[in-house]
Design a protein around this motif. Structure first.
Motif, short mmCIF file in Angstrom:
data_model
loop_
_atom_site.label_atom_id
_atom_site.label_comp_id
_atom_site.label_asym_id
_atom_site.label_seq_id
_atom_site.Cartn_x
_atom_site.Cartn_y
_atom_site.Cartn_z
N TYR A 236 31.40 -8.92 0.41
CA TYR A 236 30.40 -7.98 0.93
C TYR A 236 30.36 -7.99 2.46
O TYR A 236 30.18 -6.94 3.10
N ALA A 237 30.53 -9.17 3.05
CA ALA A 237 30.57 -9.25 4.52
C ALA A 237 31.74 -8.43 5.06
O ALA A 237 31.60 -7.70 6.05
N ALA A 238 32.89 -8.55 4.41
CA ALA A 238 34.07 -7.78 4.84
C ALA A 238 33.81 -6.28 4.68
O ALA A 238 34.19 -5.48 5.54
N VAL A 246 32.82 -0.92 15.51
CA VAL A 246 33.17 -2.34 15.64
C VAL A 246 32.20 -3.15 14.78
O VAL A 246 30.99 -3.08 14.97
N GLY A 247 32.74 -3.89 13.83
CA GLY A 247 31.93 -4.81 13.03
C GLY A 247 32.11 -6.22 13.56
O GLY A 247 33.24 -6.66 13.78
N PHE A 559 33.36 -15.56 16.52
CA PHE A 559 32.95 -14.35 15.82
C PHE A 559 34.13 -13.74 15.09
O PHE A 559 35.27 -13.79 15.57
N MET A 560 33.85 -13.15 13.93
CA MET A 560 34.79 -12.22 13.31
C MET A 560 34.55 -10.86 13.95
O MET A 560 33.40 -10.41 14.07
N VAL A 561 35.62 -10.20 14.35
CA VAL A 561 35.51 -8.88 14.97
C VAL A 561 36.47 -7.94 14.25
O VAL A 561 37.68 -8.17 14.22
N ARG A 562 35.91 -6.89 13.65
CA ARG A 562 36.75 -5.85 13.03
C ARG A 562 36.65 -4.60 13.89
O ARG A 562 35.57 -4.00 14.01
N ILE A 563 37.76 -4.22 14.50
CA ILE A 563 37.78 -3.07 15.40
C ILE A 563 38.28 -1.86 14.61
O ILE A 563 39.48 -1.66 14.43
N ASN A 564 37.32 -1.09 14.10
CA ASN A 564 37.65 0.04 13.24
C ASN A 564 38.13 1.26 14.02
O ASN A 564 38.85 2.10 13.47
#
Length: 599
Positions: A236-238, A246-247, A559-564
């Motif tokens: 769910y976090a993903a 940006v998540g 931090f986890m950083v997802r750059i969408n």
């Protein structure tokens, strides 16, 4: 062969040192504890969060309640501030424009009525919404399903017996993970080519269970696997991190491997299989086979064990103390562990959990309770004395409850009477009499550090939980007992070579899935938990950069950083490491971090 030779050379050096009266001292820690007085607990930190997410739930629906139980902790750990609407008691849903994201914890979305179409309009104008529960086929679902990327759907569900995660979506992706106790939990749908699928049932061609769909200027993300338990929080976090350009969320970044009951007297148990396979006594097997093999695994994978000590295996709980006189075994194994770069901690004076007569184990556990508080305290004092005597140059701060059982009275006694104990490492998951934890700092300053998986039989549930926690907290925590080889329920009949192979396979998987994961000892992992739990952040995203302003920052945090949207460029105030796809690990070194965008 070279590793084995090095292991035996180490054993020879330690044996010489032991006979010469030399004591090994622990090595400097990679991540030190923060002072108790300085630490901001997560419970305090989250009170200052800006409410950026609206959660819609229904307390009258059991599944919605199960999902909300997990999402409460997910949002707390991700440092997402939320407003919550319960359709059972709240008649008004706030204006969506007040939020950055909306999370819908409903299977039946009919109660939303006209607010459902308003939600779609809001997404079309740039909003971001996550439907986190398997949706039911209704008239209202049919109205919006094309907006979710669905081109056809039925009234039936698909059994989710395993989930395949795309390799560029999650750490550990590129393979399927078996689901324990599967059921028909996924809505059977067919998606448009526009929808981007991140996870499917069984393989890359299976029923979609996580996908995103661009709708107008915004985005819908749909979770369609129907599992609402602690072991899948990372999924769910993903999914949530797919929302917005940006998540980002804080993570621990640490892996710890525990050896419970180590060092200890020669373990009690049935040595049938040791005798069958090695023609050795239990004592000789541990010294000549098990321990060299464990050291070889550690050397291969850069692991530094945390061993937690048992002074004796007696059953006395009346306050009578019998001091351990035979210390050679403790000195030998303990000094080798320290020489290897590991750490020692406390497990028990004996293997009786810290519980008083108001606890009734019944037929569940083969233990006695302590006669009174005084007897319980005497036992822990003796364990501390014994550790100080045998390893005078070592500071021990980690306590692991015997069998992961710890009563409220025992927990309170540790906090009040034994300030040297800074960490309690027990269980992440529930079990009968288990002391269950989250990764956090308690109000009394003790770090709660749950262990996620155990033993050398890494079953499907453990593997799924390990995958989830890599993506939730970027953490691994495993424990094993030396006497697993004496218990059929823990794999004794499988032969040590098979069990060692299982451990090696798991460690290989961990290395391959998360090469950036730090190998830490127990106290180091606690230092990382302190920093992760305290930090909060403000995110500002422009066409040119991603800017983070950190509060409760001490020296470093991850931090986890997802750059969408966009590609990262130069970083100031930190370091960015690519993990997979558009997912990165950020090490923040300063309270302000700027990531330039190159497109």
């Amino acid at each position: 062969m070279l590793v084995i030779l090095c292991v035996f050379m180490m054993m020879a050096v330690v044996l010489f040192a032991e006979r010469s009266g030399i004591q090994y001292t622990e090595k400097n820690r990679k991540v030190a504890y923060l002072d108790r007085e300085e630490v901001v607990t997560e419970q305090t930190a989250v009170k200052s969060l800006t409410k950026t997410c609206l959660v819609i739930r229904n307390s009258a629906d059991e599944a919605s309640e199960q999902a909300w139980t997990q999402f409460q902790q997910i949002f707390k750990d991700m440092k997402v501030g939320t407003d919550v609407v319960d359709l059972q008691s709240d008649s008004v849903i706030p204006d969506y424009d007040e939020y950055e994201t909306v999370v819908v914890l409903l299977s039946d979305i009919s109660p939303l009525k006209e607010k459902l179409l308003e939600l779609c309009d809001w997404v079309s104008e740039g909003g971001n919404a996550l439907f986190a529960m398997t949706l039911q086929k209704t008239a209202y679902t049919s109205i919006i399903e094309q907006k979710l990327g669905i081109i056809s759907s039925g009234y039936e569900n698909t059994v989710v017996d395993s989930i395949y995660f795309e390799p560029d979506f999650m750490l550990g992706g590129g393979q399927a993970y078996e689901i324990t106790d599967p059921y028909d939990s996924a809505w059977s749908v067919q998606l448009s080519e526009q929808a981007k699928v991140h996870a499917q049932v069984e393989d890359e061609n299976g029923q979609p269970v996580i996908w995103e769909n661009q709708y107008g200027k915004g985005k819908f993300v749909v979770d369609n696997f129907g599992l609402y338990e602690k072991a899948v929080r990372g999924f769910y976090a993903a999914s949530y991190s797919l929302l917005t350009d940006v998540g980002i969320y804080p993570v621990i970044n640490g892996s710890a491997f525990y050896l419970d009951d180590f060092p200890s007297p020669v373990p009690n148990g049935d040595g049938t299989y040791v005798k069958r396979d090695y023609e050795m006594s239990i004592s000789n097997f541990y010294m000549n086979v098990w321990w060299p093999d464990m050291l070889e695994l550690a050397s291969d994978h850069g692991i530094r064990y945390t061993g937690v000590m048992i002074e004796n295996y007696g059953d006395a709980t009346d306050g009578t103390i019998e001091k351990q006189k035979d210390t050679k075994r403790f000195e030998y194994f303990g000094n080798m562990l320290l020489h290897q770069g590991g750490e020692l901690g406390y497990h028990g004076y004996n293997h009786q959990p810290l519980s008083l007569p108001n606890t009734d184990y019944g037929d569940v556990l083969p233990y006695d309770t302590w006669k009174n508080q005084s007897a319980m305290k005497k036992a822990v004092k003796e364990l501390v004395r014994f550790g100080d005597k045998i390893f005078p140059s070592t500071s021990m701060s980690v306590y692991v409850p015997p069998s992961n059982v710890l009563s409220a009275e025992g927990r309170r006694m540790l906090a009040e009477d034994f300030p040297q104990i800074r960490t309690i490492a027990s269980n992440y998951f529930t079990g009968e009499f288990a002391y269950v934890q989250e990764f956090e700092v308690a109000e009394d300053g003790i770090v709660e550090q749950p262990r996620i998986i155990s033993g050398a039989i890494i079953d499907s549930y453990m593997k799924m939980a390990a995958l989830s926690e890599l993506n939730m907290h970027f953490v691994n925590s495993h424990f094993i007992h030396p006497d697993d080889l004496l218990d059929e329920d823990r794999g004794a009949a499988l032969v040590w070579e098979k069990l060692k192979g299982n451990l090696s396979d798991y460690m290989d998987w961990l290395d391959d899935s998360a090469p950036s994961l730090r190998q830490l000892t127990g106290s180091e992992l606690s230092g990382a938990i302190q920093r992760y739990g305290a930090v909060t952040f403000t995110k500002t995203v422009t066409d040119q950069e991603i800017r983070l302003e950190l509060d409760n920052f001490y020296d470093e945090v991850y931090f986890m950083v997802r750059i969408n949207e966009g590609t990262p460029g130069d970083v100031s105030g930190g370091k960015l490491t690519h993990l997979t796809g558009n997912l990165y690990l950020l090490k923040a070194k300063e309270p302000t971090v700027t990531i330039e965008k190159t497109e």
